[in-house]
Scaffold this active site. Structure first.
Site, mmCIF file in Angstrom:
data_model
loop_
_atom_site.group_PDB
_atom_site.id
_atom_site.type_symbol
_atom_site.label_atom_id
_atom_site.label_comp_id
_atom_site.label_asym_id
_atom_site.label_seq_id
_atom_site.Cartn_x
_atom_site.Cartn_y
_atom_site.Cartn_z
ATOM 1 N N GLN A 109 0.166 1.335 6.214
ATOM 2 C CA GLN A 109 -0.125 2.596 5.525
ATOM 3 C C GLN A 109 -1.611 2.646 5.209
ATOM 4 O O GLN A 109 -2.123 1.834 4.448
ATOM 5 C CB GLN A 109 0.698 2.662 4.238
ATOM 6 C CG GLN A 109 0.351 3.800 3.319
ATOM 7 C CD GLN A 109 1.068 3.682 1.987
ATOM 8 O OE1 GLN A 109 2.248 3.394 1.931
ATOM 9 N NE2 GLN A 109 0.337 3.883 0.899
ATOM 10 N N GLU B 214 6.949 4.606 -1.775
ATOM 11 C CA GLU B 214 6.163 3.460 -2.230
ATOM 12 C C GLU B 214 6.523 3.088 -3.658
ATOM 13 O O GLU B 214 6.679 1.916 -3.997
ATOM 14 C CB GLU B 214 4.670 3.761 -2.134
ATOM 15 C CG GLU B 214 3.799 2.579 -2.556
ATOM 16 C CD GLU B 214 2.318 2.884 -2.467
ATOM 17 O OE1 GLU B 214 1.538 1.946 -2.232
ATOM 18 O OE2 GLU B 214 1.939 4.047 -2.638
#
Length: 405
Positions: free
Chosen positions: A128, A246
């Site tokens: 990411q 997340e």
């Protein structure tokens, strides 16, 4: 709050537990020494493939993209049972926990068909690419830019703190595509090949001895428009999908992290001039405080699980838990190392004190990952307590007029 599984959940738990017991025997105890990176990667890939073949990956994902189509409680039950082991999973936590859900939610169907199956099997690793040197907690302030040229985009800029970028095949990257729009409205997200020309990855050596974080530099990296996730200028909206996953991924206590019982063992083994440290009132008070925090975290998370079990959406439990977990870990570990005095620097491998030392070094990062303490406190204050929001004078200002700090 309900602490018990429903009959259906109990049946699934028994099924998962039997499979774990039959297939994870080599991971039932902690390795005698930490895996070298290549060894760690090999174990992660082997365990992921084994889970894939048994139908224990993508548990909550739609069947249309290769998932199992089950509920969040099924995923939680599997995670709980897997956490009884030391099975290596870290290599895929970012990709499967955050990146791929964004890909199949916002990508074109043919893109999902290309990338999701390989990710589920563990054949390809993802990272990411969000944080930048001047855009950490304030993600909307990123300056990595993407300029369109025909059916391609050319990316230039820098990302930082990218976990496992040096072992990743692909990543999702958010870039600024319009510098004249307000900062939240000029962003676009793409899939980027981490082996493409112009991508440079530099590992960051941490004080813990690890090096899983990286700096990533983009120099004229070309990405096809078909690999854009969401509409042009809607990168913030797409990013919220990733950030939601997340928070769920990092909101809980790390697997096998030390707790009040570890602190109690260490205090029992430390001799002071007045006898064992465990007999001191201040030490007992600190252990009691850690116990209260640990139990509070567990009960707060049980509230979230109870909501999920009833088909409801959890409230602010993940934000609350993360704020308390990270600070508790840091405070407890710091106290233990102070108590050990010089022994806190030279610790025996595999000892409880070494676990606390590792916890101390990791906790600072945990207070940043997935939203800093300050960001999460703002979320709790504004969205839970209904307090006035922070002043944000740059919210509607064209990004080109905002000077970097």
């Amino acid at each position: 709050m309900d602490f018990n599984d429903t009959p259906q959940e109990a049946e699934y738990r028994a099924q998962v537990r039997a499979w774990i017991d039959a297939n994870a025997q080599e991971y039932m105890t902690s390795p005698a020494k930490p895996y070298e990176l290549d060894e760690f990667v090999a174990h992660c890939k082997a365990w992921q493939a084994k889970k894939h073949d048994a139908g224990y990956v993508g548990i909550t994902w739609p069947k249309a993209v290769g998932g199992q189509g089950l509920t969040p409680m099924h995923q939680i039950i599997f995670n709980q049972e897997e956490s009884r082991t030391y099975a290596p999973t870290g290599l895929y936590s970012i990709g499967l926990g955050m990146c791929i859900p964004t890909v199949f939610t916002h990508g074109q169907p043919e893109i999902a068909r290309r990338y999701v199956p390989k990710a589920l099997r563990g054949e390809e690793v993802w990272c990411q690419l969000f944080s930048e040197p001047v855009a950490g907690s304030d993600l909307a302030s990123i300056r990595t830019k993407a300029v369109r040229e025909g059916d391609e985009w050319v990316i230039n800029g820098q990302k930082v703190w990218t976990s496992y970028a040096h072992r990743s095949d692909f990543g999702i990257v958010v870039c600024r595509t319009d510098f004249d729009a307000p900062k939240h409205k000029g962003l676009t997200m793409f899939i980027v090949d981490m082996h493409a020309p112009g991508v440079e990855v530099r590992q960051i050596k941490q004080m813990s001895g690890g090096a899983e974080f990286n700096e990533v530099f983009f120099t004229d990296v070309r990405v096809k428009d078909s690999h854009r996730l969401g509409e042009v200028g809607e990168g913030w909206k797409v990013s919220l999908t990733t950030l939601m996953h997340e928070r769920l991924a990092v909101g809980g206590k790390p697997r096998h992290a030390p707790g009040y019982d570890t602190l109690m063992k260490v205090a029992t083994g430390i001799e002071t001039e007045n006898g064992p440290a465990i007999e001191r009132t201040d030490v007992r008070n600190r252990i009691a405080e850690t116990y209260i925090n640990d139990e509070g975290i567990k009960l707060t998370q049980m509230r979230a699980l109870s909501a999920l079990s009833r088909g409801q959406i959890p409230g602010p439990e993940q934000s609350i838990s993360k704020v308390v977990i990270a600070k508790t870990m840091q405070d407890m570990s710091s106290f233990a190392l102070d108590l050990a005095e010089g022994s806190g620097f030279a610790v025996e491998k595999g000892s409880d004190l070494e676990k606390l030392q590792g916890s101390y070094l990791a906790a600072a990062g945990l207070r940043i990952a997935g939203g800093t303490d300050e960001i999460l406190r703002n979320i709790i204050a504004e969205r839970v307590l209904g307090l006035p929001g922070d002043m944000r004078p740059d919210k509607d200002t064209p990004f080109s007029q905002i000077k970097p700090l």
